[in-house]
Structures are given as C-alpha cells and as structure tokens.
Design a protein around this motif. Structure first.
Motif, PDB file in Angstrom:
ATOM      1  N   LEU A  96      35.027  38.725  37.173  1.00 51.55           N
ATOM      2  CA  LEU A  96      35.814  39.065  35.985  1.00 51.55           C
ATOM      3  C   LEU A  96      36.374  40.474  36.100  1.00 51.55           C
ATOM      4  O   LEU A  96      37.567  40.701  35.837  1.00 51.55           O
ATOM      5  CB  LEU A  96      34.951  38.931  34.733  1.00 51.55           C
ATOM      6  CG  LEU A  96      35.601  39.354  33.413  1.00 51.55           C
ATOM      7  CD1 LEU A  96      36.895  38.592  33.168  1.00 51.55           C
ATOM      8  CD2 LEU A  96      34.634  39.166  32.244  1.00 51.55           C
ATOM      9  N   LEU A  97      35.547  41.436  36.511  1.00 46.85           N
ATOM     10  CA  LEU A  97      36.021  42.811  36.659  1.00 46.85           C
ATOM     11  C   LEU A  97      37.120  42.895  37.718  1.00 46.85           C
ATOM     12  O   LEU A  97      38.142  43.557  37.523  1.00 46.85           O
ATOM     13  CB  LEU A  97      34.860  43.741  37.021  1.00 46.85           C
ATOM     14  CG  LEU A  97      33.748  43.887  35.976  1.00 46.85           C
ATOM     15  CD1 LEU A  97      32.657  44.835  36.490  1.00 46.85           C
ATOM     16  CD2 LEU A  97      34.288  44.399  34.651  1.00 46.85           C
ATOM     17  N   LYS A  98      36.917  42.205  38.839  1.00 45.80           N
ATOM     18  CA  LYS A  98      37.918  42.224  39.915  1.00 45.80           C
ATOM     19  C   LYS A  98      39.232  41.579  39.478  1.00 45.80           C
ATOM     20  O   LYS A  98      40.313  41.990  39.920  1.00 45.80           O
ATOM     21  CB  LYS A  98      37.375  41.510  41.155  1.00 45.80           C
ATOM     22  CG  LYS A  98      36.281  42.293  41.871  1.00 45.80           C
ATOM     23  CD  LYS A  98      35.727  41.495  43.047  1.00 45.80           C
ATOM     24  CE  LYS A  98      34.632  42.266  43.764  1.00 45.80           C
ATOM     25  NZ  LYS A  98      34.048  41.493  44.883  1.00 45.80           N
ATOM     26  N   GLU A 138      42.166  42.698  41.850  1.00 49.62           N
ATOM     27  CA  GLU A 138      41.704  42.481  43.219  1.00 49.62           C
ATOM     28  C   GLU A 138      41.671  40.993  43.529  1.00 49.62           C
ATOM     29  O   GLU A 138      41.859  40.581  44.671  1.00 49.62           O
ATOM     30  CB  GLU A 138      40.320  43.105  43.433  1.00 49.62           C
ATOM     31  CG  GLU A 138      39.833  42.980  44.867  1.00 49.62           C
ATOM     32  CD  GLU A 138      38.575  43.776  45.152  1.00 49.62           C
ATOM     33  OE1 GLU A 138      37.739  43.293  45.922  1.00 49.62           O
ATOM     34  OE2 GLU A 138      38.431  44.877  44.594  1.00 49.62           O
ATOM     35  N   LEU A 139      41.439  40.188  42.470  1.00 52.51           N
ATOM     36  CA  LEU A 139      41.491  38.734  42.602  1.00 52.51           C
ATOM     37  C   LEU A 139      42.619  38.197  41.718  1.00 52.51           C
ATOM     38  O   LEU A 139      42.825  38.688  40.604  1.00 52.51           O
ATOM     39  CB  LEU A 139      40.160  38.104  42.166  1.00 52.51           C
ATOM     40  CG  LEU A 139      38.955  38.376  43.067  1.00 52.51           C
ATOM     41  CD1 LEU A 139      37.698  37.800  42.430  1.00 52.51           C
ATOM     42  CD2 LEU A 139      39.160  37.802  44.463  1.00 52.51           C
ATOM     43  N   ALA A 140      43.324  37.203  42.226  1.00 58.95           N
ATOM     44  CA  ALA A 140      44.466  36.650  41.495  1.00 58.95           C
ATOM     45  C   ALA A 140      44.022  35.554  40.537  1.00 58.95           C
ATOM     46  O   ALA A 140      43.046  34.850  40.776  1.00 58.95           O
ATOM     47  CB  ALA A 140      45.484  36.085  42.483  1.00 58.95           C
ATOM     48  N   ILE A 141      44.762  35.438  39.437  1.00 62.12           N
ATOM     49  CA  ILE A 141      44.559  34.335  38.500  1.00 62.12           C
ATOM     50  C   ILE A 141      45.224  33.081  39.069  1.00 62.12           C
ATOM     51  O   ILE A 141      46.398  33.107  39.448  1.00 62.12           O
ATOM     52  CB  ILE A 141      45.169  34.681  37.128  1.00 62.12           C
ATOM     53  CG1 ILE A 141      44.358  35.800  36.445  1.00 62.12           C
ATOM     54  CG2 ILE A 141      45.221  33.455  36.229  1.00 62.12           C
ATOM     55  CD1 ILE A 141      44.974  36.290  35.149  1.00 62.12           C
ATOM     56  N   ILE A 159      38.221  51.481  30.619  1.00 58.66           N
ATOM     57  CA  ILE A 159      37.331  51.834  31.716  1.00 58.66           C
ATOM     58  C   ILE A 159      36.420  50.644  31.990  1.00 58.66           C
ATOM     59  O   ILE A 159      35.824  50.075  31.074  1.00 58.66           O
ATOM     60  CB  ILE A 159      36.497  53.089  31.396  1.00 58.66           C
ATOM     61  CG1 ILE A 159      37.395  54.339  31.430  1.00 58.66           C
ATOM     62  CG2 ILE A 159      35.339  53.250  32.376  1.00 58.66           C
ATOM     63  CD1 ILE A 159      36.678  55.628  31.094  1.00 58.66           C
ATOM     64  N   LEU A 160      36.342  50.257  33.266  1.00 52.83           N
ATOM     65  CA  LEU A 160      35.422  49.218  33.713  1.00 52.83           C
ATOM     66  C   LEU A 160      34.250  49.915  34.393  1.00 52.83           C
ATOM     67  O   LEU A 160      34.437  50.627  35.380  1.00 52.83           O
ATOM     68  CB  LEU A 160      36.110  48.276  34.697  1.00 52.83           C
ATOM     69  CG  LEU A 160      37.430  47.648  34.245  1.00 52.83           C
ATOM     70  CD1 LEU A 160      38.002  46.760  35.353  1.00 52.83           C
ATOM     71  CD2 LEU A 160      37.250  46.854  32.962  1.00 52.83           C
ATOM     72  N   ALA A 161      33.059  49.736  33.853  1.00 49.45           N
ATOM     73  CA  ALA A 161      31.867  50.394  34.390  1.00 49.45           C
ATOM     74  C   ALA A 161      30.917  49.329  34.929  1.00 49.45           C
ATOM     75  O   ALA A 161      30.437  48.485  34.178  1.00 49.45           O
ATOM     76  CB  ALA A 161      31.200  51.231  33.304  1.00 49.45           C
ATOM     77  N   ASP A 162      30.656  49.366  36.226  1.00 54.97           N
ATOM     78  CA  ASP A 162      29.822  48.356  36.873  1.00 54.97           C
ATOM     79  C   ASP A 162      28.434  48.936  37.131  1.00 54.97           C
ATOM     80  O   ASP A 162      28.241  49.723  38.053  1.00 54.97           O
ATOM     81  CB  ASP A 162      30.476  47.911  38.180  1.00 54.97           C
ATOM     82  CG  ASP A 162      29.837  46.653  38.747  1.00 54.97           C
ATOM     83  OD1 ASP A 162      28.904  46.119  38.118  1.00 54.97           O
ATOM     84  OD2 ASP A 162      30.272  46.205  39.824  1.00 54.97           O
TER      85      ASP A 162
END
Length: 233
Positions: free
Chosen positions: A48-50, A55-58, A164-167
C-alpha cells in the motif's frame, strides 16, 4: 472549514508479477489526519505504501495523491509526485559521510532548489521543527538513534509534503525515545500534513490515539481503538 483530500483510492488492485496483493481497496485520507496502518507481515502494508508513492503501479481502479492521478501517472511525473510525499524509514538511510546540514542540502539540490539563501533558510526551519537546530554540523554517527530519526523526519519535511508515510519509524528505538518521536509526528499532523504510519507497536496506538486501518489479506478495514487494544494483548 472542509479539509482537503490528500489521498483517495477507489477500488484499486495491485499485482506484483502475477500475484494479486491488494484487491478492490478504498481509502480516503484528509489533511491533518494521523492514521495508523497495522497488520501482519505480508498483509499488504508495504505494498500500500509503495502504491501511494508510485513504486508499484495500479492495475485496476483509480488513485489520487496530492493532485496526481496514480492510474494515469507517467514515469517523468513520478519525481514531482514524490516531492509531495515525505518518507520516514525505520533504518534511517542517511548519508553517513555528510553532516546533518549536508544531508538536507543534498535533498534540496536533488529536488531542484537553486537559491542558496532559500535552501539555508529551509534547512534551518526544519531542523528547528525537529529539535536539531544546534546539531547541523554533526555527522550522523555522532547522533543518538532518536536524533537520527529526527533528522530523517526533517528530511521528509523539506519540500513541505502533503503527506508523510512513516514505515515503522520507532522500530529501532527505546520506548522513551519512541514517545518523543510520536509527539513530534503528531505535532506535524496537527500543523496540516497528513501522516500514515505503519506500525506493530500497539502501545503507541493506545498512548497516541489516531485513526486505525488494518491491512488483512489484501484488503483494509477501519478499527476502533478498543479493537486495536485487544489485538495488541
């Protein structure tokens, strides 16, 4: 006053190679929201974050992040999307051969800032925001783990992101240091930047409440705090 939508995903599906990872997923995130993303390893959190930072396509459905349409995004637009997204990693990913200041200056150069005075001003501004305004000359190895994570957060703030995406941002930190990082992240959210944080630490969810989304079997569900507490026990 209505808050603007920062992320909107409509019935998206995402494949990695031939494997379906996310299926018919819907999500809406508004400015200033603080959202926890929980779920077991392999449940789709990282996917989901990617997907959000392209980074990943829908493969199916529609997605919009900070005015960029993910399902129509061309490769030359990806860097511009990512300037609207701050990313905070668990393992810091700092440039170890450069000072605090130089780590931040490098990012501004890479994102086409040209004016030296404006760059200096922005660096000083974000360092003050994260409590590192007296540490700009230090090397990363001279900082504590908590200070290094604050530097990562400062780096994420440089281009005034919409989200902001925090992993797992507290995954390598002790509880007291984690509390300080969480207080900082909640302060950032309250200032207007949406924050989506993946975590396994249910203690933080209890201590610092926010909206809770559980990733499970390639789909997501919203949880109440009590449900999250039960999961953490």
């Amino acid at each position: 006053m209505n808050k603007s939508v920062v992320i909107k995903l409509n019935n998206i599906s995402v494949f990695q190679q031939n494997t379906l990872i996310l299926s018919n997923l819907n999500l809406e995130i508004l400015e200033s929201e603080f959202i926890y993303l929980i779920g077991r390893t392999g449940s789709g959190k990282s996917t989901l974050l990617k997907t959000i930072y392209a980074e990943l396509a829908i493969n199916k459905g529609e997605g919009k992040v900070a005015e960029f349409y993910l399902h129509q995004l061309k490769s030359n637009q990806v860097p511009y999307l990512r300037r609207k997204i701050g990313i905070v990693f668990q393992d810091f990913q700092l440039l170890t051969d450069r000072s605090v200041y130089e780590n931040l200056y490098f990012v501004l150069q890479a994102t086409d800032w040209k004016n030296k005075a404006e760059m200096d001003s922005r660096i000083n501004e974000v360092l003050e925001m994260v409590g590192l305004d007296t540490k700009s000359f230090k090397m990363p190895f001279e900082l504590s783990g908590g200070e290094q994570q604050r530097l990562v957060i400062a780096r994420a703030l440089l281009n005034k992101p919409a989200v902001i995406l925090a992993d797992e941002p507290t995954g390598n930190l002790d509880p007291e240091t984690s509390n300080g990082i969480m207080e900082l992240l909640h302060k950032i959210a309250k200032s207007g930047t949406a924050l989506l944080m993946a975590t396994h630490d249910y203690r933080l969810i209890t201590k610092f409440p926010g909206r809770i989304i559980k990733c499970e079997k390639g789909s997501i569900n919203e949880l109440e705090l009590l449900e999250a507490k039960i999961m953490g026990n």
